[in-house]
Scaffold this motif. Sequence first.
Motif, PDB file in Angstrom:
ATOM      1  N   PRO A   1       0.801  -1.232   0.000  1.00 33.07           N
ATOM      2  CA  PRO A   1       0.000   0.000   0.000  1.00 33.07           C
ATOM      3  C   PRO A   1       0.833   1.280   0.000  1.00 33.07           C
ATOM      4  N   SER A   2       1.985   1.281   0.687  1.00 36.24           N
ATOM      5  CA  SER A   2       2.786   2.507   0.763  1.00 36.24           C
ATOM      6  C   SER A   2       3.302   2.945  -0.602  1.00 36.24           C
ATOM      7  N   ILE A   3       3.474   1.987  -1.525  1.00 40.31           N
ATOM      8  CA  ILE A   3       3.982   2.324  -2.856  1.00 40.31           C
ATOM      9  C   ILE A   3       3.011   3.247  -3.582  1.00 40.31           C
ATOM     10  N   LEU A   4       1.727   3.014  -3.407  1.00 39.79           N
ATOM     11  CA  LEU A   4       0.723   3.778  -4.139  1.00 39.79           C
ATOM     12  C   LEU A   4       0.551   5.188  -3.587  1.00 39.79           C
ATOM     13  N   THR A   5       1.196   5.520  -2.473  1.00 34.96           N
ATOM     14  CA  THR A   5       1.152   6.888  -1.951  1.00 34.96           C
ATOM     15  C   THR A   5       2.249   7.751  -2.569  1.00 34.96           C
ATOM     16  N   ILE A   6       3.141   7.140  -3.350  1.00 30.99           N
ATOM     17  CA  ILE A   6       4.301   7.852  -3.896  1.00 30.99           C
ATOM     18  C   ILE A   6       3.936   8.518  -5.214  1.00 30.99           C
ATOM     19  N   GLU A   7       4.249   9.813  -5.308  1.00 29.77           N
ATOM     20  CA  GLU A   7       4.151  10.516  -6.585  1.00 29.77           C
ATOM     21  C   GLU A   7       5.507  10.408  -7.266  1.00 29.77           C
ATOM     22  N   PRO A   8       5.554   9.976  -8.537  1.00 33.61           N
ATOM     23  CA  PRO A   8       6.847   9.833  -9.213  1.00 33.61           C
ATOM     24  C   PRO A   8       7.659  11.123  -9.178  1.00 33.61           C
TER      25      PRO A   8
ATOM     26  N   ALA B   1      17.858  -0.850   3.851  1.00 29.48           N
ATOM     27  CA  ALA B   1      18.570  -1.765   4.739  1.00 29.48           C
ATOM     28  C   ALA B   1      18.229  -1.545   6.205  1.00 29.48           C
ATOM     29  N   TYR B   2      18.034  -0.288   6.584  1.00 29.30           N
ATOM     30  CA  TYR B   2      17.847   0.002   8.010  1.00 29.30           C
ATOM     31  C   TYR B   2      16.423   0.445   8.358  1.00 29.30           C
ATOM     32  N   GLY B   3      15.591   0.667   7.349  1.00 27.59           N
ATOM     33  CA  GLY B   3      14.201   1.035   7.594  1.00 27.59           C
ATOM     34  C   GLY B   3      13.276  -0.136   7.323  1.00 27.59           C
ATOM     35  N   GLY B   4      12.099   0.143   6.780  1.00 25.79           N
ATOM     36  CA  GLY B   4      11.154  -0.923   6.467  1.00 25.79           C
ATOM     37  C   GLY B   4       9.844  -0.762   7.207  1.00 25.79           C
ATOM     38  N   GLU B   5       8.951  -1.718   6.989  1.00 22.45           N
ATOM     39  CA  GLU B   5       7.632  -1.687   7.624  1.00 22.45           C
ATOM     40  C   GLU B   5       7.769  -1.620   9.147  1.00 22.45           C
ATOM     41  N   GLY B   6       6.994  -0.734   9.746  1.00 24.69           N
ATOM     42  CA  GLY B   6       6.993  -0.608  11.204  1.00 24.69           C
ATOM     43  C   GLY B   6       8.050   0.332  11.744  1.00 24.69           C
TER      44      GLY B   6
ATOM     45  N   ARG C   1       8.943   5.917   1.920  1.00 23.54           N
ATOM     46  CA  ARG C   1       7.647   5.265   1.710  1.00 23.54           C
ATOM     47  C   ARG C   1       7.790   3.994   0.879  1.00 23.54           C
ATOM     48  N   TYR C   2       8.700   4.009  -0.065  1.00 24.84           N
ATOM     49  CA  TYR C   2       8.993   2.800  -0.847  1.00 24.84           C
ATOM     50  C   TYR C   2       9.428   1.667   0.074  1.00 24.84           C
ATOM     51  N   ALA C   3      10.241   1.996   1.081  1.00 20.04           N
ATOM     52  CA  ALA C   3      10.710   0.986   2.022  1.00 20.04           C
ATOM     53  C   ALA C   3       9.635   0.568   3.015  1.00 20.04           C
ATOM     54  N   GLY C   4       8.560   1.357   3.124  1.00 21.40           N
ATOM     55  CA  GLY C   4       7.501   1.045   4.081  1.00 21.40           C
ATOM     56  C   GLY C   4       7.603   1.818   5.374  1.00 21.40           C
ATOM     57  N   CYS C   5       8.551   2.759   5.444  1.00 22.71           N
ATOM     58  CA  CYS C   5       8.692   3.569   6.659  1.00 22.71           C
ATOM     59  C   CYS C   5       7.537   4.564   6.787  1.00 22.71           C
ATOM     60  N   ARG C   6       7.258   4.948   7.995  1.00 14.89           N
ATOM     61  CA  ARG C   6       6.432   6.125   8.232  1.00 14.89           C
ATOM     62  C   ARG C   6       7.378   7.321   8.195  1.00 14.89           C
TER      63      ARG C   6
END
Length: 363
Positions: A8-15, A98-103, A121-126
């Motif tokens: 889902p986080s991918i779809l929040t990204i504007e190119p 590498a150091y971020g991600g979901e959660g 956001r691509y990595a899933g970070c807030r």
Amino acid sequence: MNALLPRPSILTIEPYVGGESKIPGVNRIIKLSSNEGAFGPPPSAQEAIIAAAREAHRYPDGGATKLREAIGARFGLDPARIVCGNGSDELIAYLILAYGGEGTELVMPAHGFVMYDLTGRYAGCRVIKVPERNLMADVDAMLAAVGPRTKLVCLVNPNNPTGALLPRSEVQRLRAGLRDDILLILDAAYAEYVTDPDYDPGNALVDASGNTVMTRTFSKIYGLGGLRLGWAYMPPQVADVLARIRGPFNVNSAAMAAGIAAVSEPGWIERSVAHNEEWRGKLSEGLRALGIKVWPSACNFILADFGDAERAKAADASLRARGIIVRAVGGYALPTCLRITIGTAEECTLVQEGLAAFVQNGG
């Protein structure tokens, strides 16, 4: 209905949209939208690119050994702690992945480089964008935004797109206030343009800690944006992580050859910095005389503030009518501003003349 969906986080990204380079119907374009070096690539780098073409059928050195050695010699750094990439953006992305991600959480200034937000956001970070103070990163506010899930803090210094330079003491205070399990990424893309003797692009903090990385680029003062070449200086354990995840040939042969030549070009930095200091000052003074606010900048660009979003749009359109492309920065939540690269003497003069005509015509 398509059942194949990304996270889902991918779809929040504007190119990402880069600086424009063309205007329909205009033959001569003056491109001052991407902070490219005023003089293009150094002559020796151009020659190296041509020579590299003869060996284009060979795979490049996957470890960028000679390039890392050349960078280390130029800046007094250990080549073993340098990792090269397809632009510094690639290395920043690897670090965030590498150091971020979901959660996890990534903290950055509100007007920091947009790629931190996109890659986070691509990595899933807030991604937490922290309000600034007079377009300057607010260390106290950034530290207050750090929570138990924060794993990354990104800071470009001096900043793009504002040009602001955070004092060394404030950067040190930021690092000191972060937990040891938080990676601080110091993006020093414009380091070569800084003349403040107290400035440290990140070398000292990297050496003093095991959780700080400094990223650099060849796209600005060395004029190699078209070849996509960047590098980072980091603790050995972080270099080991990037060695595990980066592509085996992520830097091409022509870029490496050009980079090695560029860092050894006699007088290139000195000439470029002297020109930038002179014309950044002249252009800033000229625009202020027209009643246009110019924010302080330590980079090879200025941020002109027209005080009103519609006036900024009108100024942009007026310049475009003259074939001059600058950068509207509404995407950085700065709708009243235009970012203007310091180009050649002629280009800077034409910008000033264009904005003078805009003001005189009631703009």
